[in-house]
Design a protein around this motif. Structure first.
Motif, PDB file in Angstrom:
ATOM      1  N   GLN A 292       0.814  -1.212   0.000  1.00 50.44           N
ATOM      2  CA  GLN A 292       0.000   0.000   0.000  1.00 50.44           C
ATOM      3  C   GLN A 292       0.853   1.270   0.000  1.00 50.44           C
ATOM      4  OE1 GLN A 292      -3.596   0.564   0.148  1.00 50.44           O
ATOM      5  NE2 GLN A 292      -3.419  -1.452  -0.805  1.00 50.44           N
TER       6      GLN A 292
ATOM      7  N   ARG B 113      -4.794   3.361  -3.748  1.00 50.54           N
ATOM      8  CA  ARG B 113      -4.734   2.711  -2.435  1.00 50.54           C
ATOM      9  C   ARG B 113      -6.118   2.307  -1.943  1.00 50.54           C
ATOM     10  NH1 ARG B 113      -0.485   6.997   0.343  1.00 50.54           N
ATOM     11  NH2 ARG B 113       1.285   6.487  -1.039  1.00 50.54           N
ATOM     12  N   ASP B 114      -6.125   1.326  -1.064  1.00 46.16           N
ATOM     13  CA  ASP B 114      -7.371   0.899  -0.433  1.00 46.16           C
ATOM     14  C   ASP B 114      -8.014   2.068   0.299  1.00 46.16           C
ATOM     15  OD1 ASP B 114      -6.860  -1.628  -1.341  1.00 46.16           O
ATOM     16  OD2 ASP B 114      -6.196  -2.426   0.592  1.00 46.16           O
TER      17      ASP B 114
END
Length: 510
Positions: A484, A492-493
């Protein structure tokens, strides 16, 4: 200063010089500016979409703050009129704001996330995340006929900066002082907004333009101009040790076909619309309808002659364009099978003034002499093509080169089958198909397509107007199984930037 070493603005209304001469940029300075752009490129690319949007909004605000000064100087160097140029400046401002909004929304980055799937068929799938990144420094060649919207602060500059690319503009020699003024406004606004040094520059002169295209730091070129000039630069770009994309808008005839049904219902409107469109801006729009396809025996010759003869167009942009217009229309009038509808009386006054000229030819003669009759004539001239039936229309369309636009006037539902047939022809030959209207006027929107098959553009898969013009200056990169902290924020998450993304096939804000 020798004439070949500088550009000099001229007032098209009088033929007299405007302002001081602007010297051509030495090749050594071109190299320095390109290297500065290469240094700026990573820093500008690292700007988040909201920060890049802020830069664009600052540019729009700066142009607006200098509106009166810019419009006045533009009118002196181009003779296009304060009202037209004020609208063009507004288009530039709106364009910067539209790109800014698109960056904040985020879909122009095309962020795609396909999470790892060990059960995927035919094999387990790794974590894949993909988005569009800026190419790097972009060279932009300004156009003569839109001294703002296709020049220093125009669409190529706006879309390249929106992509995150530094820009070096090659000024058009027809409005050098305006180019210097606009470049100062743009450079100052970018610096004040925090853009890295080297994000924007301006050069002058033919040799400086060639040096830009072949410089190793330049990654793409945007061009609007003639077929000959564009092709020469296109070949330079393709002939580099590392070929780069060249996005050229070159020439377009923009045919308009009128069926018998449409002619019977609205002949008067066709005459008024066509003459108004092909003489708009003294016929110096890239979307000017240069061909009007009418049924044989249309009976509009007198009305067309009267309407064209009643139009007093403004001066052409420069002496070179005027001289080419006069030579090309005289040569056209002398071709076998060509009849003169409106001869164009000699205009009164000084400067680069001309009169509209309108010609007619039968479809068979057009096809037989397509190599000569299907050349764009820049200025207020157009050709009426008289066709006998659908078969002759098919032959005309088969001979037509690619264009930016193509237009159909037909009656529905009576001519529905013919209309579908004609629309299919237009789709094959152009990037924008118009129904029951006229091609001049290009909206700056998400849906606009301003491009078409050769020679309209060097790449019909892209547009030079509208939000998706940014796609010319981006390249896709996929990230596989990256942690990440090593991913761009856009991928990104949790979607920290709140942009539109496609996650596991679903488009949204996830």
């Amino acid at each position: 200063m020798r004439a070949e070493d500088h550009d000099q603005g001229m007032d098209p209304s009088t033929g007299q010089p405007v302002g001081a001469p602007v010297g051509h940029t030495p090749i050594e300075e071109v190299d320095r500016l390109c290297r500065a752009a290469a240094t700026a490129a990573p820093a500008l690319a690292a700007f988040s979409p909201p920060d890049r949007a802020a830069l664009l909004r600052a540019l729009g605000a700066a142009l607006e703050a200098h509106r009166d000064e810019v419009v006045a100087l533009a009118d002196r160097e181009t003779g296009l009129g304060a009202a037209r140029l004020a609208g063009e400046l507004t288009r530039c401002v709106v364009q910067f704001e539209l790109f800014a909004a698109a960056l904040e929304e985020g879909s122009i980055l095309e962020a795609v996330l396909d999470p790892a799937d060990p059960s995927a068929r035919p094999a387990p799938r790794p974590d894949l995340r993909r988005m569009l990144l800026p190419l790097g420094p972009v060279a932009v060649f300004a156009a003569s006929n839109f001294p703002l919207a296709f020049s220093v602060p125009g669409g190529d500059t706006a879309s390249a900066l929106a992509a995150g690319c530094p820009v070096i503009v090659k000024a058009h020699p027809g409005h050098p002082a305006l180019s210097v003024l606009c470049a100062r406004i743009v450079a100052d606004a970018l610096a004040a907004a925090g853009a890295p040094a080297g994000s924007f520059a301006l050069v002058h002169g033919v040799e400086a333009g060639r040096a830009l295209v072949v410089h190793p730091a330049v990654t793409a070129v945007g061009f609007t101009g003639s077929v000959a000039g564009g092709r020469a630069l296109f070949d330079l770009a393709a002939g580099r040790p590392d070929p780069i994309p060249f996005y050229g808008e070159l020439g377009s005839l923009n045919p308009v076909v009128v069926t018998a049904g449409a002619l019977a219902r609205r002949a008067e409107a066709v005459v008024a619309g066509f003459v108004g469109s092909f003489t708009l801006g003294a016929g110096q729009f890239c979307t000017k309808p240069g061909l009007l396809l009418l049924p044989a025996g249309h009976g509009l010759t007198g009305a067309l002659a009267d309407a064209a003869g009643a139009v007093a167009v403004g001066p052409l942009l420069n002496a070179r364009i005027r001289d080419a217009y006069l030579a090309e229309t005289e040569a056209l009038a002398a071709l076998p099978g060509v009849r003169t509808i409106s001869p164009g009386p000699a205009p009164d006054g000084a400067g680069y003034r001309v009169a509209p000229r309108l010609f007619a030819v039968g479809a068979a003669d057009l096809v037989a002499r397509a190599d000569r009759l299907l050349e764009e004539c820049f200025g207020p001239a157009a050709l009426v093509v008289e066709y006998a039936d659908r078969a002759e229309l098919d032959k005309v369309f088969a001979a037509l080169p690619g264009g930016l636009t193509a237009t159909v006037h037909a009656e529905l539902p009576a001519e529905a089958e013919l209309a579908r047939h004609l629309v299919a022809h237009c789709v094959a030959r152009s990037g924008r198909v118009i129904w029951d209207g006229w091609p001049t006027g290009v909206a700056v929107t998400w849906a606009m397509q301003h491009g078409g098959p050769w020679p309209a553009t060097t790449g019909s898969v892209h547009t030079s107007v509208g939000v998706t013009a940014v796609r010319r200056f981006q390249r896709p990169v996929a990230y596989q199984n990256l942690p990440q902290e090593l991913l761009p924020p856009e991928l990104r998450d949790g979607n920290p930037l709140g942009i539109v993304r496609r996650v596991d096939g679903v488009l949204g804000l996830a």
